[in-house]
Design a protein around this motif. Sequence first.
Motif, mmCIF file in Angstrom:
data_model
loop_
_atom_site.group_PDB
_atom_site.id
_atom_site.type_symbol
_atom_site.label_atom_id
_atom_site.label_comp_id
_atom_site.label_asym_id
_atom_site.label_seq_id
_atom_site.Cartn_x
_atom_site.Cartn_y
_atom_site.Cartn_z
ATOM 1 N N ILE A 109 4.424 -43.517 8.852
ATOM 2 C CA ILE A 109 5.128 -44.242 9.916
ATOM 3 C C ILE A 109 4.676 -43.749 11.287
ATOM 4 C CG2 ILE A 109 7.397 -44.607 10.986
ATOM 5 C CD1 ILE A 109 8.594 -44.515 8.159
ATOM 6 N N GLU A 110 4.547 -42.437 11.440
ATOM 7 C CA GLU A 110 4.130 -41.867 12.715
ATOM 8 C C GLU A 110 2.733 -42.354 13.096
ATOM 9 O OE1 GLU A 110 4.425 -37.645 15.098
ATOM 10 O OE2 GLU A 110 4.457 -37.630 12.911
ATOM 11 N N TYR B 215 13.597 -47.262 8.929
ATOM 12 C CA TYR B 215 14.220 -47.593 10.213
ATOM 13 C C TYR B 215 14.688 -46.339 10.950
ATOM 14 C CZ TYR B 215 14.021 -52.523 8.988
ATOM 15 O OH TYR B 215 13.574 -53.778 8.678
ATOM 16 N N GLU B 216 15.235 -45.373 10.212
ATOM 17 C CA GLU B 216 15.719 -44.147 10.848
ATOM 18 C C GLU B 216 14.564 -43.340 11.426
ATOM 19 O OE1 GLU B 216 18.216 -41.329 12.330
ATOM 20 O OE2 GLU B 216 18.775 -43.241 11.426
ATOM 21 N N ILE B 217 13.498 -43.171 10.642
ATOM 22 C CA ILE B 217 12.340 -42.400 11.106
ATOM 23 C C ILE B 217 11.673 -43.108 12.282
ATOM 24 C CG2 ILE B 217 10.051 -41.555 10.466
ATOM 25 C CD1 ILE B 217 11.163 -41.169 7.602
ATOM 26 N N THR B 218 11.588 -44.432 12.198
ATOM 27 C CA THR B 218 10.989 -45.208 13.293
ATOM 28 C C THR B 218 11.780 -45.004 14.587
ATOM 29 O OG1 THR B 218 10.188 -46.890 11.751
ATOM 30 C CG2 THR B 218 10.344 -47.515 14.068
ATOM 31 N N GLU B 219 13.108 -45.010 14.478
ATOM 32 C CA GLU B 219 13.950 -44.800 15.664
ATOM 33 C C GLU B 219 13.734 -43.404 16.247
ATOM 34 O OE1 GLU B 219 18.695 -44.666 16.816
ATOM 35 O OE2 GLU B 219 18.051 -45.647 14.966
ATOM 36 N N GLN B 220 13.643 -42.396 15.376
ATOM 37 C CA GLN B 220 13.415 -41.024 15.835
ATOM 38 C C GLN B 220 12.076 -40.909 16.566
ATOM 39 O OE1 GLN B 220 13.663 -38.617 12.318
ATOM 40 N NE2 GLN B 220 15.885 -38.852 12.090
ATOM 41 N N LEU B 221 11.034 -41.493 15.982
ATOM 42 C CA LEU B 221 9.697 -41.381 16.578
ATOM 43 C C LEU B 221 9.583 -42.207 17.858
ATOM 44 C CD1 LEU B 221 7.572 -41.475 13.297
ATOM 45 C CD2 LEU B 221 8.051 -39.498 14.747
ATOM 46 N N ASN B 222 10.290 -43.329 17.913
ATOM 47 C CA ASN B 222 10.298 -44.113 19.151
ATOM 48 C C ASN B 222 10.896 -43.303 20.296
ATOM 49 O OD1 ASN B 222 9.024 -46.586 18.632
ATOM 50 N ND2 ASN B 222 10.851 -47.433 17.651
ATOM 51 N N ARG B 223 11.973 -42.571 19.983
ATOM 52 C CA ARG B 223 12.572 -41.709 21.009
ATOM 53 C C ARG B 223 11.614 -40.592 21.395
ATOM 54 N NH1 ARG B 223 17.408 -42.149 17.792
ATOM 55 N NH2 ARG B 223 17.008 -40.044 16.953
ATOM 56 N N TYR C 276 8.454 -51.373 15.914
ATOM 57 C CA TYR C 276 9.325 -51.681 14.779
ATOM 58 C C TYR C 276 8.513 -52.283 13.637
ATOM 59 C CZ TYR C 276 9.053 -56.528 16.458
ATOM 60 O OH TYR C 276 8.599 -57.759 16.860
ATOM 61 N N PHE C 277 8.987 -52.034 12.429
ATOM 62 C CA PHE C 277 8.359 -52.586 11.233
ATOM 63 C C PHE C 277 9.051 -53.895 10.884
ATOM 64 C CE2 PHE C 277 7.063 -48.248 11.016
ATOM 65 C CZ PHE C 277 5.854 -48.228 10.314
ATOM 66 N N ASN D 178 6.241 -38.062 -1.031
ATOM 67 C CA ASN D 178 7.664 -38.216 -0.753
ATOM 68 C C ASN D 178 7.964 -38.509 0.721
ATOM 69 O OD1 ASN D 178 8.832 -37.667 -3.485
ATOM 70 N ND2 ASN D 178 7.631 -35.800 -3.222
ATOM 71 N N VAL D 179 9.075 -38.000 1.231
ATOM 72 C CA VAL D 179 9.515 -38.339 2.590
ATOM 73 C C VAL D 179 8.504 -37.869 3.625
ATOM 74 C CG1 VAL D 179 11.348 -38.068 4.310
ATOM 75 C CG2 VAL D 179 11.936 -38.210 1.887
ATOM 76 N N ARG D 180 7.860 -36.728 3.375
ATOM 77 C CA ARG D 180 6.876 -36.213 4.323
ATOM 78 C C ARG D 180 5.718 -37.203 4.478
ATOM 79 N NH1 ARG D 180 5.662 -31.478 2.145
ATOM 80 N NH2 ARG D 180 7.232 -30.340 3.350
ATOM 81 N N GLU D 181 5.230 -37.743 3.355
ATOM 82 C CA GLU D 181 4.136 -38.712 3.421
ATOM 83 C C GLU D 181 4.587 -39.983 4.117
ATOM 84 O OE1 GLU D 181 1.018 -41.162 0.537
ATOM 85 O OE2 GLU D 181 2.690 -40.051 -0.348
#
Length: 454
Positions: free
Chosen positions: A373-374, A333-341, A348-349, A365-368
Motif C-alpha cells: 500500500i505504501e 482503508y486504515e493503512i491508507t488513511e495512516q499513510l495519507n496523514r 485512495y484505493f 501478512n500485514v507487513r507485506e
Amino acid sequence: MNLSENDTILLKHILEHSFDEIFIADAAGMVLYTSQTTELVFGIPREQIVNHNLFDLEKQGLFSPSVIANVLRTKKKDTLIQETILNRKLIISGYPIFDSSGLLIGAMSVSRDITEFEYLKKENDQVAKALQLYQEENEKLRKQAASPFLHRNDKMAKVFDIASKVANINVTVLLEGESGTGKNHIAHMIHQMSSRKAEPFIEMNCGAIPESLFESELFGYEEGAFTGSKKGGKKGYFECARKGTLFLDEIGELPMNLQVKLLSVLQNHSFMRIGGTKEIEVNCRIICATNQQLETLIKERRFREDLYYRINVVKIDIPPLRERREEIIPLIYEITEQLNRKYGLDKYFTPTMAAWLSQQQWPGNVRELRNYIEKQIITTSGNEIDLESDEDTNQNSSIDANQEIPLDDYIETLEKEYIVRMYQKYPSSIKLAEKLGISQSTANRKIQKYVGTR
C-alpha cells in the motif's frame, strides 16, 4: 380537654405550617381538620372534606383506601402509599387517638408528598443505567483506541479478547505468529490498555542485536566495566522500561547464555549491570514474541525448556492474514488513511482494487500488505489507485494478477466492502436502508451477514 386561647392559636399555627398534610377525624369518621394545602395535593376542595364523613368519602372513591378509616376500624397504626387524582404519590401514616381512659376518640393522618423523591429515584436509576452503558461504551472505545480495526474474524476476536483480559494482569505474555502478522501491534495494544500506558514501551529485537552486545543492551553496564564503556555507565532495556513494558521480539534468537540470565531475572525480579554489585529491581512487564516454534527449538536444544514455561504464562496465537481475509479491506482503508496523514496525500484505493487485493495470498501478512500500500501511495500519479495503476502486478510481486475469481465471490466481496463501509457511516438498519434504497429487513440481513454482532 380544655385549651386556652393561646394554646388554640399555637396549635393552629403548628398544624398550618407543618411540612406534611394533616387530617384529623373523630371516632365516627367525621373530618374535623385538614391542612389548607389539601386541594393542591389531593385535588379535592377543603370544604368538600371538612365536616364530611371519611367512610362516605372512601365509598365515593375520593380516598381509596382511607388510612384514617382503616385506623378507626382496627384501632391500630397504619401506613400506606397512595396516588391521588392529581398523580401525586404520598406516603400516609395514620394514628389512633385515645382519651385518658383508653377510649378511641378519633384518628389523625400525616401525609408526605414523595412524588419528587420518586421522580429523583427514577432519574437516579436512569442515570445509573446511563452511567453503566457509558462505562461499557468507554471500555469498547478503549479497546478500539488500542486497536482501530473492526475484527470480524473469530480468531482475531479471540486474540483481542484475551489481550484485553490480560492487559491489567501482571503476567508474562508470549505472542506467536508468522512474520508480519502484527505481534508488535498486539504488544502495543496490551501496553496501551494497561495501567502502565503512561510508562515507557521498550522494544528489543533479539534477532537484530549482535550477540556480543546483547548483555550490555539488556542489562546495561557500570562505568569502566569494559574497554570502551561510556563514562557513568549505561542503562539497559530493563531499566529504561521502568514500570512500563519490555517487549522482547524474536525471543527464539536469544543466545543460550543469555537465556539463563533472562530466566534468573524473571524468577528473582532483579538483575545487576555488567560490572555492577548492586541488585536492581525489575518493575516492568515482559511481553515476548516469536515467529518460530519454540517447542521445536527446545527439542533441538536451542531454547531452554524452563525459560519457555516461564515466558509462556499466557500464550496468544496470532493467525496469518490468509486466515482472516475479512479484515483485509478494513486494513487497506486504515493503512491508507495512516499513510495519507504521514505523507500529506489524499490517495485512495477503488472498491474494485480493494476487493481484488483482499483475494490475494499475502505470504508476508500485514507487513507485506502495508509495504504494498505504501509503495502504491508513493508511486501512483493520481489520487485514485486502481488495477490499472499498479505497474508491478505482472512482474515480481507476490500478488498473482492473473488469479481468476468466481463472479459470485467477486460480487459478494464488492458488496461486503460497500456494506461494511456504509454501515460504519450509518450504524443503524433504518439509516442504512434509506441510504441504499433497500428495505430495512434486507438491510438487517446484510448487516448480519457482513458486519455481524461484534
